[in-house]
Design a protein around this motif. Structure first.
Motif, PDB file in Angstrom:
ATOM      1  N   ARG A 234      29.997 135.411 113.283  1.00 36.04           N
ATOM      2  CA  ARG A 234      30.298 136.414 114.306  1.00 36.04           C
ATOM      3  C   ARG A 234      30.532 137.780 113.687  1.00 36.04           C
ATOM      4  NH1 ARG A 234      32.171 135.174 119.155  1.00 36.04           N
ATOM      5  NH2 ARG A 234      31.685 137.381 119.438  1.00 36.04           N
TER       6      ARG A 234
ATOM      7  N   TYR B 194      14.305 135.984 120.599  1.00 33.24           N
ATOM      8  CA  TYR B 194      14.292 137.407 120.264  1.00 33.24           C
ATOM      9  C   TYR B 194      15.469 137.721 119.323  1.00 33.24           C
ATOM     10  CZ  TYR B 194      12.011 137.395 124.921  1.00 33.24           C
ATOM     11  OH  TYR B 194      11.225 137.132 126.025  1.00 33.24           O
TER      12      TYR B 194
ATOM     13  N   TYR C 150      17.521 141.220 118.309  1.00 38.72           N
ATOM     14  CA  TYR C 150      17.722 142.627 118.611  1.00 38.72           C
ATOM     15  C   TYR C 150      18.750 143.221 117.657  1.00 38.72           C
ATOM     16  CZ  TYR C 150      15.505 142.038 123.222  1.00 38.72           C
ATOM     17  OH  TYR C 150      14.621 141.796 124.248  1.00 38.72           O
TER      18      TYR C 150
ATOM     19  N   GLN D 160      21.565 146.230 117.837  1.00 41.74           N
ATOM     20  CA  GLN D 160      22.247 147.156 118.742  1.00 41.74           C
ATOM     21  C   GLN D 160      23.226 148.000 117.944  1.00 41.74           C
ATOM     22  OE1 GLN D 160      24.640 145.566 121.992  1.00 41.74           O
ATOM     23  NE2 GLN D 160      24.294 147.407 123.209  1.00 41.74           N
TER      24      GLN D 160
ATOM     25  N   GLN E 218      24.249 152.406 121.796  1.00 44.84           N
ATOM     26  CA  GLN E 218      22.834 152.396 122.159  1.00 44.84           C
ATOM     27  C   GLN E 218      22.449 151.071 122.803  1.00 44.84           C
ATOM     28  OE1 GLN E 218      20.219 153.602 118.986  1.00 44.84           O
ATOM     29  NE2 GLN E 218      21.632 155.174 118.245  1.00 44.84           N
ATOM     30  N   GLY E 219      21.267 151.048 123.384  1.00 43.36           N
ATOM     31  CA  GLY E 219      20.739 149.807 123.926  1.00 43.36           C
ATOM     32  C   GLY E 219      20.147 148.948 122.826  1.00 43.36           C
ATOM     33  N   PRO E 220      19.983 147.664 123.096  1.00 41.89           N
ATOM     34  CA  PRO E 220      19.379 146.779 122.095  1.00 41.89           C
ATOM     35  C   PRO E 220      17.947 147.210 121.767  1.00 41.89           C
ATOM     36  CG  PRO E 220      20.422 145.506 123.846  1.00 41.89           C
ATOM     37  CD  PRO E 220      20.380 146.925 124.305  1.00 41.89           C
TER      38      PRO E 220
ATOM     39  N   LEU F  80      14.471 145.770 120.036  1.00 43.20           N
ATOM     40  CA  LEU F  80      13.826 144.531 119.618  1.00 43.20           C
ATOM     41  C   LEU F  80      13.356 144.616 118.174  1.00 43.20           C
ATOM     42  CD1 LEU F  80      12.713 141.718 120.481  1.00 43.20           C
ATOM     43  CD2 LEU F  80      10.550 142.886 120.978  1.00 43.20           C
TER      44      LEU F  80
ATOM     45  N   LEU G 245      21.822 140.775 117.855  1.00 37.87           N
ATOM     46  CA  LEU G 245      21.852 139.882 119.000  1.00 37.87           C
ATOM     47  C   LEU G 245      20.631 138.976 118.989  1.00 37.87           C
ATOM     48  CD1 LEU G 245      22.741 142.571 121.672  1.00 37.87           C
ATOM     49  CD2 LEU G 245      24.246 140.719 120.958  1.00 37.87           C
TER      50      LEU G 245
ATOM     51  N   GLN H 100      16.334 136.996 129.817  1.00 43.72           N
ATOM     52  CA  GLN H 100      16.770 136.577 128.503  1.00 43.72           C
ATOM     53  C   GLN H 100      18.257 136.236 128.550  1.00 43.72           C
ATOM     54  OE1 GLN H 100      15.580 139.368 125.382  1.00 43.72           O
ATOM     55  NE2 GLN H 100      13.893 140.055 126.666  1.00 43.72           N
TER      56      GLN H 100
ATOM     57  N   PHE I  66      21.522 135.974 126.176  1.00 46.00           N
ATOM     58  CA  PHE I  66      21.946 136.521 124.892  1.00 46.00           C
ATOM     59  C   PHE I  66      23.079 135.707 124.280  1.00 46.00           C
ATOM     60  CE2 PHE I  66      19.794 140.585 124.266  1.00 46.00           C
ATOM     61  CZ  PHE I  66      19.186 140.755 125.484  1.00 46.00           C
ATOM     62  N   GLY I  67      23.052 135.624 122.963  1.00 50.27           N
ATOM     63  CA  GLY I  67      24.169 135.057 122.226  1.00 50.27           C
ATOM     64  C   GLY I  67      25.276 136.073 122.050  1.00 50.27           C
ATOM     65  N   PRO I  68      26.396 135.673 121.430  1.00 51.81           N
ATOM     66  CA  PRO I  68      27.550 136.556 121.289  1.00 51.81           C
ATOM     67  C   PRO I  68      27.339 137.674 120.285  1.00 51.81           C
ATOM     68  CG  PRO I  68      27.948 134.497 120.167  1.00 51.81           C
ATOM     69  CD  PRO I  68      26.665 134.326 120.906  1.00 51.81           C
ATOM     70  N   GLY I  69      26.329 137.542 119.427  1.00 51.82           N
ATOM     71  CA  GLY I  69      26.037 138.588 118.465  1.00 51.82           C
ATOM     72  C   GLY I  69      26.769 138.416 117.149  1.00 51.82           C
TER      73      GLY I  69
ATOM     74  N   ARG J 138      28.349 140.959 114.296  1.00 49.86           N
ATOM     75  CA  ARG J 138      28.670 142.343 113.969  1.00 49.86           C
ATOM     76  C   ARG J 138      28.612 142.510 112.457  1.00 49.86           C
ATOM     77  NH1 ARG J 138      30.798 146.418 116.777  1.00 49.86           N
ATOM     78  NH2 ARG J 138      31.260 145.018 118.505  1.00 49.86           N
TER      79      ARG J 138
END
Lengths: 115, 112
Positions: free
Chosen positions: A9, A33, A35, A37, A41-43, A45, A91, A104, A106-109, A111
């Motif tokens: 995480r 996918y 991404y 981020q 900003q937006g994700p 790809l 992500l 789509q 999304f997973g938790p990402g 950092r």
């Protein structure tokens, strides 16, 4: 139904080090996918897989980033060597197919902080 | 190259008020998605809009798509504090060889 899983995480590394992220998509989802981020900003790809084949990797910095999708299920994204500007949330997302009829998930990402 | 513009990028509003977030895009598309992101969290799918004139509603949120105008709107009715989040639109070009592009997001802050 289990969601998209990602690990770790959080990760802090120094520049020029290597790092790898792991993603397990929702069972049965053909498309995966990755991404990037950046804060505020937006994700963006990085790479899109359909089963275990690459559909789009036009925005993947291939001199330092690599990704694979093992047997069309799990995926790993690697950065080697990392730069300061790679600090971001990574992500992973999956969808039922590439046709776009499904959103789509999304997973938790993860950092990533590069110091 | 597909461009997606959201506005406003930041919105602070009082509870109980109505407002609209706009998502403009530069290429032909018949598929548009809205996502919500809470601080430090991942993205949650809100709406999938698949045709011209599509309208979907969930609670106080309503999304619409006008493919001729290349515009989608996310309307908030009688806002409540729980709707505070960042909202992203994502556009899938009609040319399926082109990738999905996300807008920069609209950061919504609803004051109690």
């Amino acid at each position: 139904e289990a969601g998209v899983a990602q690990s770790p995480r959080y990760k802090i590394i120094e520049k020029r080090q290597s790092v790898a992220f792991w993603c397990n998509p929702i069972s049965g989802h053909a498309t995966l996918y990755w991404y990037q981020q950046i804060l505020g900003q937006g994700p963006k790809l990085l790479i899109q897989f359909q089963n275990n084949g690459v559909v789009d990797d036009s925005q993947l910095p291939k001199d330092r980033f690599s990704a694979e999708r093992l047997k069309g299920v799990d995926s790993t994204l690697k950065i080697q060597p990392a730069k300061l500007e790679d600090s971001a949330v990574y992500l992973c997302a999956s969808s039922l197919d590439q046709g776009g009829r499904y959103e789509q998930y999304f997973g938790p990402g993860t950092r990533l902080t590069v110091t | 190259e597909l461009k997606v513009e959201q506005n406003p990028l930041f919105l602070s509003m009082q509870e109980g008020k109505n407002y609209t977030i706009y998502c403009n895009y530069s290429t032909t598309s018949d598929r548009l998605y809205w996502y919500r992101q809470d601080p430090g969290k991942s993205l949650e799918s809100l709406f999938v809009l698949l045709s011209n004139g599509a309208v979907k509603q969930e609670g106080r949120l309503m999304a619409s798509l006008d493919t001729k105008a290349r515009l989608s709107t996310l309307h908030i009715t009688a806002a409540v504090h729980d709707l505070s989040a960042t909202y992203f639109c994502a556009v899938e070009p009609m040319n399926r060889d082109d990738k999905i592009i996300f807008g920069k997001g609209t950061r919504l802050h609803i004051l109690p």
